[in-house]
Design a protein around this motif. Structure first.
Motif, PDB file in Angstrom:
ATOM      1  N   GLU A 244       0.917  -1.219   0.219  1.00 55.63           N
ATOM      2  CA  GLU A 244       0.091  -0.038  -0.085  1.00 55.63           C
ATOM      3  C   GLU A 244       1.067   1.378   0.172  1.00 55.63           C
ATOM      4  OE1 GLU A 244      -3.409   1.730   2.757  1.00 55.63           O
ATOM      5  OE2 GLU A 244      -2.684  -0.177   3.218  1.00 55.63           O
ATOM      6  N   ASP A 245       0.658   2.042  -0.783  1.00 52.61           N
ATOM      7  CA  ASP A 245       1.350   3.398  -1.003  1.00 52.61           C
ATOM      8  C   ASP A 245       0.943   4.347   0.073  1.00 52.61           C
ATOM      9  OD1 ASP A 245       3.139   5.620  -1.728  1.00 52.61           O
ATOM     10  OD2 ASP A 245       2.368   5.385  -3.788  1.00 52.61           O
ATOM     11  N   LEU A 246       1.791   4.593   1.218  1.00 48.78           N
ATOM     12  CA  LEU A 246       1.572   5.585   2.180  1.00 48.78           C
ATOM     13  C   LEU A 246       2.517   6.820   2.262  1.00 48.78           C
ATOM     14  CD1 LEU A 246       0.253   3.453   5.194  1.00 48.78           C
ATOM     15  CD2 LEU A 246      -1.090   4.637   3.268  1.00 48.78           C
ATOM     16  N   ARG A 247       3.284   6.908   1.103  1.00 48.15           N
ATOM     17  CA  ARG A 247       4.293   7.712   1.073  1.00 48.15           C
ATOM     18  C   ARG A 247       3.838   9.282   1.213  1.00 48.15           C
ATOM     19  NH1 ARG A 247       7.019   6.152  -4.520  1.00 48.15           N
ATOM     20  NH2 ARG A 247       4.984   5.633  -5.024  1.00 48.15           N
ATOM     21  N   ASP A 248       2.528   9.640   0.842  1.00 42.31           N
ATOM     22  CA  ASP A 248       2.009  10.920   1.291  1.00 42.31           C
ATOM     23  C   ASP A 248       1.742  11.096   2.851  1.00 42.31           C
ATOM     24  OD1 ASP A 248       2.600  11.837  -1.343  1.00 42.31           O
ATOM     25  OD2 ASP A 248       0.732  11.385  -2.219  1.00 42.31           O
ATOM     26  N   LEU A 249       1.265  10.180   3.492  1.00 45.31           N
ATOM     27  CA  LEU A 249       0.882  10.316   4.814  1.00 45.31           C
ATOM     28  C   LEU A 249       2.148  10.800   5.860  1.00 45.31           C
ATOM     29  CD1 LEU A 249      -1.652   9.364   6.415  1.00 45.31           C
ATOM     30  CD2 LEU A 249      -0.250   7.428   7.244  1.00 45.31           C
ATOM     31  N   PRO A 250       1.977  11.757   6.424  1.00 45.20           N
ATOM     32  CA  PRO A 250       2.883  12.300   7.316  1.00 45.20           C
ATOM     33  C   PRO A 250       3.404  11.521   8.359  1.00 45.20           C
ATOM     34  CG  PRO A 250       0.821  13.445   7.856  1.00 45.20           C
ATOM     35  CD  PRO A 250       0.540  12.488   6.655  1.00 45.20           C
ATOM     36  N   LEU A 251       3.851  10.195   8.109  1.00 46.65           N
ATOM     37  CA  LEU A 251       4.458   9.451   9.250  1.00 46.65           C
ATOM     38  C   LEU A 251       5.786  10.224   9.693  1.00 46.65           C
ATOM     39  CD1 LEU A 251       3.887   6.190   7.365  1.00 46.65           C
ATOM     40  CD2 LEU A 251       3.186   6.223   9.803  1.00 46.65           C
ATOM     41  N   VAL A 252       6.082  10.061  10.958  1.00 50.72           N
ATOM     42  CA  VAL A 252       7.269  10.546  11.544  1.00 50.72           C
ATOM     43  C   VAL A 252       7.973   9.585  12.436  1.00 50.72           C
ATOM     44  CG1 VAL A 252       6.548  13.104  11.216  1.00 50.72           C
ATOM     45  CG2 VAL A 252       6.371  11.705  13.518  1.00 50.72           C
ATOM     46  N   THR A 253       9.418   9.558  12.572  1.00 51.16           N
ATOM     47  CA  THR A 253       9.988   8.971  13.455  1.00 51.16           C
ATOM     48  C   THR A 253      10.218   9.783  14.796  1.00 51.16           C
ATOM     49  OG1 THR A 253      12.107   9.595  12.608  1.00 51.16           O
ATOM     50  CG2 THR A 253      11.315   7.768  11.760  1.00 51.16           C
TER      51      THR A 253
ATOM     52  N   ARG B 163       7.407   6.904   3.394  1.00 51.67           N
ATOM     53  CA  ARG B 163       8.411   8.167   3.271  1.00 51.67           C
ATOM     54  C   ARG B 163       8.308   8.866   4.188  1.00 51.67           C
ATOM     55  NH1 ARG B 163       7.583  11.101  -1.819  1.00 51.67           N
ATOM     56  NH2 ARG B 163       8.564   9.449  -2.639  1.00 51.67           N
ATOM     57  N   SER B 164       9.280   8.699   5.357  1.00 47.40           N
ATOM     58  CA  SER B 164       9.144   9.513   6.557  1.00 47.40           C
ATOM     59  C   SER B 164       9.118  11.021   6.396  1.00 47.40           C
ATOM     60  CB  SER B 164      10.153   9.375   7.777  1.00 47.40           C
ATOM     61  OG  SER B 164      10.338  10.025   8.772  1.00 47.40           O
ATOM     62  N   HIS B 165       8.258  11.783   7.073  1.00 48.47           N
ATOM     63  CA  HIS B 165       8.167  13.327   6.831  1.00 48.47           C
ATOM     64  C   HIS B 165       8.689  14.170   7.598  1.00 48.47           C
ATOM     65  CE1 HIS B 165       4.539  13.241   3.554  1.00 48.47           C
ATOM     66  NE2 HIS B 165       4.957  12.086   3.759  1.00 48.47           N
ATOM     67  N   ALA B 166       9.433  13.518   8.755  1.00 46.31           N
ATOM     68  CA  ALA B 166      10.216  14.009   9.886  1.00 46.31           C
ATOM     69  C   ALA B 166      10.974  13.369  10.696  1.00 46.31           C
ATOM     70  CB  ALA B 166       9.433  15.353  10.435  1.00 46.31           C
ATOM     71  N   LYS B 167      11.870  13.689  11.189  1.00 47.64           N
ATOM     72  CA  LYS B 167      12.724  12.807  12.272  1.00 47.64           C
ATOM     73  C   LYS B 167      12.615  13.856  13.645  1.00 47.64           C
ATOM     74  CE  LYS B 167      17.123  13.351  12.658  1.00 47.64           C
ATOM     75  NZ  LYS B 167      18.666  13.287  12.401  1.00 47.64           N
ATOM     76  N   LEU B 168      12.086  13.308  14.488  1.00 49.21           N
ATOM     77  CA  LEU B 168      11.718  14.014  15.705  1.00 49.21           C
ATOM     78  C   LEU B 168      12.762  13.330  16.935  1.00 49.21           C
ATOM     79  CD1 LEU B 168       7.834  14.832  15.479  1.00 49.21           C
ATOM     80  CD2 LEU B 168       9.850  16.196  14.607  1.00 49.21           C
ATOM     81  N   ALA B 169      13.005  14.291  17.856  1.00 50.68           N
ATOM     82  CA  ALA B 169      13.493  13.874  19.090  1.00 50.68           C
ATOM     83  C   ALA B 169      12.537  13.828  19.973  1.00 50.68           C
ATOM     84  CB  ALA B 169      14.509  14.649  19.482  1.00 50.68           C
ATOM     85  N   TYR B 170      12.506  13.082  21.081  1.00 48.38           N
ATOM     86  CA  TYR B 170      11.508  12.773  21.914  1.00 48.38           C
ATOM     87  C   TYR B 170      11.160  14.142  22.446  1.00 48.38           C
ATOM     88  CZ  TYR B 170      12.600   7.996  22.160  1.00 48.38           C
ATOM     89  OH  TYR B 170      12.993   6.492  21.840  1.00 48.38           O
ATOM     90  N   GLU B 171      12.009  15.251  23.089  1.00 54.59           N
ATOM     91  CA  GLU B 171      11.632  16.551  23.368  1.00 54.59           C
ATOM     92  C   GLU B 171      10.644  17.364  22.461  1.00 54.59           C
ATOM     93  OE1 GLU B 171      15.168  14.257  25.258  1.00 54.59           O
ATOM     94  OE2 GLU B 171      14.717  14.893  22.924  1.00 54.59           O
ATOM     95  N   HIS B 172      11.169  17.138  21.467  1.00 52.29           N
ATOM     96  CA  HIS B 172      10.519  17.963  20.215  1.00 52.29           C
ATOM     97  C   HIS B 172       9.038  17.319  19.911  1.00 52.29           C
ATOM     98  CE1 HIS B 172       9.861  19.659  15.960  1.00 52.29           C
ATOM     99  NE2 HIS B 172       9.335  20.303  16.884  1.00 52.29           N
TER     100      HIS B 172
END
Length: 174
Positions: free
Chosen positions: A35-44, A154-163
């Protein structure tokens, strides 16, 4: 490492096998099965010094009138099986190791860096094969429904826990 006899070097066959893997997920090959979820704003969301980003999340309020106050959640994890095939040198070595081992100053990985920090790292703006669990969560926090999916993301952002916590606390939308 020595006290517990932990393997900290990979056999040559494992390194060679990892080196032969393709640079990227072959989108045309995988998309027919995923399933193509590249446009979904998944973040790490990981620690500031993390090097392997192997899971990602997305959440939004559930718009189903039958679930007032509920949420739709997607939790994705890198699909290692897209690269590590059963019975391969990497698979046998990973089974021997069982898991990665974390120390204050280093990590002894279960898989070569080519896999853990590269091909299966869910870095922003890079297509990756993943497995995803879609969950419908009720207002009481209980899971009402869940389904498992093979996805291309496609991850849309790499977040730190604090952010991430700041975003939650401030209701910021980034």
């Amino acid at each position: 490492l020595r006290k517990h006899d932990l393997p900290f070097e990979f056999p040559k066959a494992v390194i060679d096998e990892a080196a032969k893997l393709p640079e990227e997920v072959i989108v045309d090959r995988d998309l027919g099965k995923r399933e193509d979820l590249r446009d979904l704003p998944l973040v790490t969301i990981d620690g500031e010094t993390a090097k392997d980003f192997d899971d990602a999340v997305f959440a939004e309020p559930d718009d189903d009138p039958a679930n007032p106050g509920g949420f739709h959640l997607i939790v994705a994890i890198a699909d290692v099986a897209a690269y590590v095939h059963e019975g391969s040198s990497m698979d046998r070595e990973a089974r021997l190791r069982g898991n990665s081992v974390y120390f204050p100053d280093r990590v002894v990985p279960m898989l070569p860096e080519r896999i853990s920090n590269d091909l299966c790292s869910l870095r922003p703006d890079e297509d990756r094969a993943a497995l995803a669990m879609r969950l419908v969560i009720g207002a009481d926090g209980r899971v009402k429904k869940h389904t498992l999916h093979r996805i291309l993301m496609r991850s849309h952002a790499k977040l730190a826990y604090e952010h991430a916590q700041h975003i939650i606390d401030s209701d910021e939308r980034t």
